[in-house]
Design a protein around this motif. Structure first.
Motif, PDB file in Angstrom:
ATOM      1  N   UNK A 186     -43.384  -1.340  -6.448  1.00 36.00           N
ATOM      2  CA  UNK A 186     -44.051  -1.092  -7.721  1.00 36.00           C
ATOM      3  C   UNK A 186     -45.051  -2.210  -7.957  1.00 36.00           C
ATOM      4  N   UNK A 187     -46.309  -1.853  -8.130  1.00 33.59           N
ATOM      5  CA  UNK A 187     -47.360  -2.858  -8.350  1.00 33.59           C
ATOM      6  C   UNK A 187     -47.336  -3.960  -7.296  1.00 33.59           C
ATOM      7  N   UNK A 188     -47.184  -3.540  -6.055  1.00 37.87           N
ATOM      8  CA  UNK A 188     -47.154  -4.438  -4.894  1.00 37.87           C
ATOM      9  C   UNK A 188     -45.931  -5.359  -4.868  1.00 37.87           C
ATOM     10  N   UNK A 189     -44.956  -5.079  -5.722  1.00 35.28           N
ATOM     11  CA  UNK A 189     -43.714  -5.849  -5.736  1.00 35.28           C
ATOM     12  C   UNK A 189     -42.617  -5.028  -5.064  1.00 35.28           C
ATOM     13  N   UNK A 190     -42.043  -5.580  -4.025  1.00 32.76           N
ATOM     14  CA  UNK A 190     -40.979  -4.898  -3.304  1.00 32.76           C
ATOM     15  C   UNK A 190     -39.637  -5.188  -3.973  1.00 32.76           C
ATOM     16  N   UNK A 191     -38.835  -4.132  -4.143  1.00 32.80           N
ATOM     17  CA  UNK A 191     -37.492  -4.305  -4.681  1.00 32.80           C
ATOM     18  C   UNK A 191     -36.574  -3.280  -4.025  1.00 32.80           C
ATOM     19  N   UNK A 192     -35.290  -3.391  -4.306  1.00 32.67           N
ATOM     20  CA  UNK A 192     -34.301  -2.479  -3.746  1.00 32.67           C
ATOM     21  C   UNK A 192     -33.584  -1.732  -4.866  1.00 32.67           C
ATOM     22  N   UNK A 193     -33.173  -0.514  -4.555  1.00 27.48           N
ATOM     23  CA  UNK A 193     -32.390   0.293  -5.492  1.00 27.48           C
ATOM     24  C   UNK A 193     -31.138   0.787  -4.786  1.00 27.48           C
ATOM     25  N   UNK A 194     -29.998   0.599  -5.415  1.00 29.42           N
ATOM     26  CA  UNK A 194     -28.729   1.103  -4.912  1.00 29.42           C
ATOM     27  C   UNK A 194     -28.333   2.287  -5.756  1.00 29.42           C
ATOM     28  N   UNK A 195     -28.000   3.391  -5.099  1.00 25.26           N
ATOM     29  CA  UNK A 195     -27.593   4.620  -5.770  1.00 25.26           C
ATOM     30  C   UNK A 195     -26.127   4.924  -5.452  1.00 25.26           C
ATOM     31  N   UNK A 196     -25.432   5.533  -6.410  1.00 24.48           N
ATOM     32  CA  UNK A 196     -24.057   5.964  -6.172  1.00 24.48           C
ATOM     33  C   UNK A 196     -23.748   7.141  -7.092  1.00 24.48           C
ATOM     34  N   UNK A 197     -22.954   8.074  -6.587  1.00 22.97           N
ATOM     35  CA  UNK A 197     -22.566   9.268  -7.353  1.00 22.97           C
ATOM     36  C   UNK A 197     -21.045   9.244  -7.576  1.00 22.97           C
ATOM     37  N   UNK A 212     -17.459  10.195 -19.780  1.00 23.13           N
ATOM     38  CA  UNK A 212     -18.408  10.491 -20.859  1.00 23.13           C
ATOM     39  C   UNK A 212     -19.854  10.150 -20.514  1.00 23.13           C
ATOM     40  N   UNK A 213     -20.089   9.427 -19.434  1.00 21.94           N
ATOM     41  CA  UNK A 213     -21.431   8.914 -19.131  1.00 21.94           C
ATOM     42  C   UNK A 213     -22.086   9.725 -18.005  1.00 21.94           C
ATOM     43  N   UNK A 214     -23.297  10.205 -18.265  1.00 23.32           N
ATOM     44  CA  UNK A 214     -24.055  10.953 -17.250  1.00 23.32           C
ATOM     45  C   UNK A 214     -24.782  10.022 -16.292  1.00 23.32           C
ATOM     46  N   UNK A 215     -25.402   8.977 -16.824  1.00 26.23           N
ATOM     47  CA  UNK A 215     -26.200   8.038 -16.029  1.00 26.23           C
ATOM     48  C   UNK A 215     -25.856   6.609 -16.445  1.00 26.23           C
ATOM     49  N   UNK A 216     -25.691   5.752 -15.456  1.00 22.16           N
ATOM     50  CA  UNK A 216     -25.477   4.325 -15.720  1.00 22.16           C
ATOM     51  C   UNK A 216     -26.460   3.544 -14.874  1.00 22.16           C
ATOM     52  N   UNK A 226     -14.622  -0.073 -10.548  1.00 23.10           N
ATOM     53  CA  UNK A 226     -13.633   0.872 -11.086  1.00 23.10           C
ATOM     54  C   UNK A 226     -13.891   1.156 -12.561  1.00 23.10           C
ATOM     55  N   UNK A 227     -14.310   0.128 -13.294  1.00 23.37           N
ATOM     56  CA  UNK A 227     -14.602   0.306 -14.720  1.00 23.37           C
ATOM     57  C   UNK A 227     -15.787   1.251 -14.918  1.00 23.37           C
ATOM     58  N   UNK A 228     -16.797   1.120 -14.076  1.00 23.70           N
ATOM     59  CA  UNK A 228     -17.947   2.025 -14.158  1.00 23.70           C
ATOM     60  C   UNK A 228     -17.508   3.447 -13.810  1.00 23.70           C
ATOM     61  N   UNK A 229     -16.753   3.583 -12.724  1.00 20.48           N
ATOM     62  CA  UNK A 229     -16.304   4.907 -12.285  1.00 20.48           C
ATOM     63  C   UNK A 229     -15.468   5.591 -13.368  1.00 20.48           C
ATOM     64  N   UNK A 230     -14.664   4.824 -14.076  1.00 16.22           N
ATOM     65  CA  UNK A 230     -13.789   5.378 -15.118  1.00 16.22           C
ATOM     66  C   UNK A 230     -14.585   6.096 -16.201  1.00 16.22           C
ATOM     67  N   UNK A 231     -15.728   5.529 -16.607  1.00 17.15           N
ATOM     68  CA  UNK A 231     -16.473   6.109 -17.728  1.00 17.15           C
ATOM     69  C   UNK A 231     -17.460   7.186 -17.291  1.00 17.15           C
ATOM     70  N   UNK A 232     -17.724   7.294 -15.994  1.00 13.35           N
ATOM     71  CA  UNK A 232     -18.708   8.268 -15.513  1.00 13.35           C
ATOM     72  C   UNK A 232     -18.142   9.684 -15.496  1.00 13.35           C
ATOM     73  N   UNK A 233     -18.989  10.646 -15.809  1.00 14.00           N
ATOM     74  CA  UNK A 233     -18.631  12.050 -15.632  1.00 14.00           C
ATOM     75  C   UNK A 233     -18.628  12.375 -14.133  1.00 14.00           C
ATOM     76  N   UNK A 234     -17.877  13.391 -13.712  1.00 14.53           N
ATOM     77  CA  UNK A 234     -17.975  13.832 -12.320  1.00 14.53           C
ATOM     78  C   UNK A 234     -19.424  14.186 -11.983  1.00 14.53           C
ATOM     79  N   UNK A 235     -19.933  13.616 -10.914  1.00 15.54           N
ATOM     80  CA  UNK A 235     -21.317  13.846 -10.535  1.00 15.54           C
ATOM     81  C   UNK A 235     -22.300  12.923 -11.212  1.00 15.54           C
TER      82      UNK A 235
END
Length: 210
Positions: free
Chosen positions: A196-207, A116-120, A137-146
Motif C-alpha cells: 500500500x503506497x509503496x509500503x510492504x506489509x503482511x496480512x494473516x487470515x484465519x477462518x 457473536x462476532x462476524x469479523x475480527x 482460543x479467546x478470539x475463537x470463542x467469540x467468533x461465529x462459525x465461518x
C-alpha cells in the motif's frame, strides 16, 4: 533496559510522557496497517465487528463507517486504560447511538458472548500477548462459525524490533502465532504479502470453524 521499557509501552501505553510518545508513534506507524486490516476484513453493513487491542481507535473509526446497517455493531477491546479512554472519545458518537461498545479488558477475559462476532481484526498486537494459545482460543470463542479474523503487520520492522530486544521470546514470529490459531480451531490460516503506497506489509487470515 531501554528496549524493554519501549516494548512495555508499545504493548501497554500508560498516562506518561512515554505513553504519549507511543501514541504518536502508533498513529504514524499503524495507520496503513489499521486501514488495510479493515479493508481486508470485507466488513458488511450488518456485521458485528471486533477490534482487538484497538489502541487510539483509528481502526475502530475506519470500521464504523462501514457498519451502516441497522444490525451493524462495533466492538473493541484494549487492556490499556489510556487507550480505552482515548478510543472512547474518538468514537463517542457511535457509542452514544448504541452502535459501538468498547471494553477495558484483557483479551482472555473480554466480556463478549460466544459465537457473536462476524469479523475480527488487529494490527501490531499479538506479540504482546502473554499466552498466544490462550489469546487465540479467546478470539475463537467469540467468533461465529465461518467468521474471519485478519491480522496486519510489517514483518521487517518486527524482526528488527526483536533483534534489539524491544520484543523478546518467539511470540513475535508469525509462524508461532499461526500455529496457535490452528490449534485453537481456526482453519485456512495463511499469511500474504501486501503493498500500500509503496509500503510492504503482511496480512494473516484465519477462518473460525465450530
Amino acid at each position: 533496559m531501554l528496549s524493554k521499557k519501549v516494548g512495555k509501552q508499545l504493548g501497554h501505553p500508560t498516562y506518561s510522557l512515554s505513553g504519549w510518545l507511543v501514541t504518536k508513534f502508533l498513529k504514524w506507524h499503524n495507520l496503513i496497517l489499521e486501514e488495510n486490516a479493515v479493508k481486508l476484513s470485507n466488513i458488511q453493513p450488518n456485521d458485528t465487528v471486533l477490534e482487538l487491542g484497538h489502541g487510539p481507535g483509528f481502526g475502530l473509526q475506519e470500521a464504523s463507517q462501514l457498519l451502516m446497517g441497522p444490525r451493524g455493531k462495533l466492538l473493541g477491546v484494549d487492556y490499556s486504560q489510556y487507550m480505552h479512554q482515548m478510543a472512547s472519545k474518538r468514537i463517542q458518537e457511535q457509542i452514544s447511538r448504541g452502535k459501538a461498545v468498547l471494553y477495558y479488558s484483557d483479551l482472555v477475559s473480554m466480556p463478549i458472548e460466544e459465537n457473536t462476532v462476524d469479523k475480527a481484526f488487529h494490527c501490531n498486537c499479538y506479540y504482546y500477548w502473554p499466552d498466544l494459545k490462550a489469546g487465540a482460543k479467546a478470539i475463537h470463542r467469540v467468533m461465529k462459525p465461518g467468521g474471519i479474523m485478519v491480522t496486519t503487520l510489517r514483518l521487517g520492522n518486527i524482526t528488527k524490533a526483536a533483534s534489539v530486544g524491544v520484543l523478546t521470546g518467539d511470540n513475535w514470529r508469525p509462524e508461532v502465532y499461526m500455529e496457535a490459531l490452528e490449534s485453537s480451531g481456526f482453519t485456512d490460516v495463511r499469511m500474504e504479502n501486501k503493498m500500500e503506497n509503496l509500503i510492504k506489509f503482511q496480512a494473516i487470515f484465519a477462518t473460525a470453524v465450530k
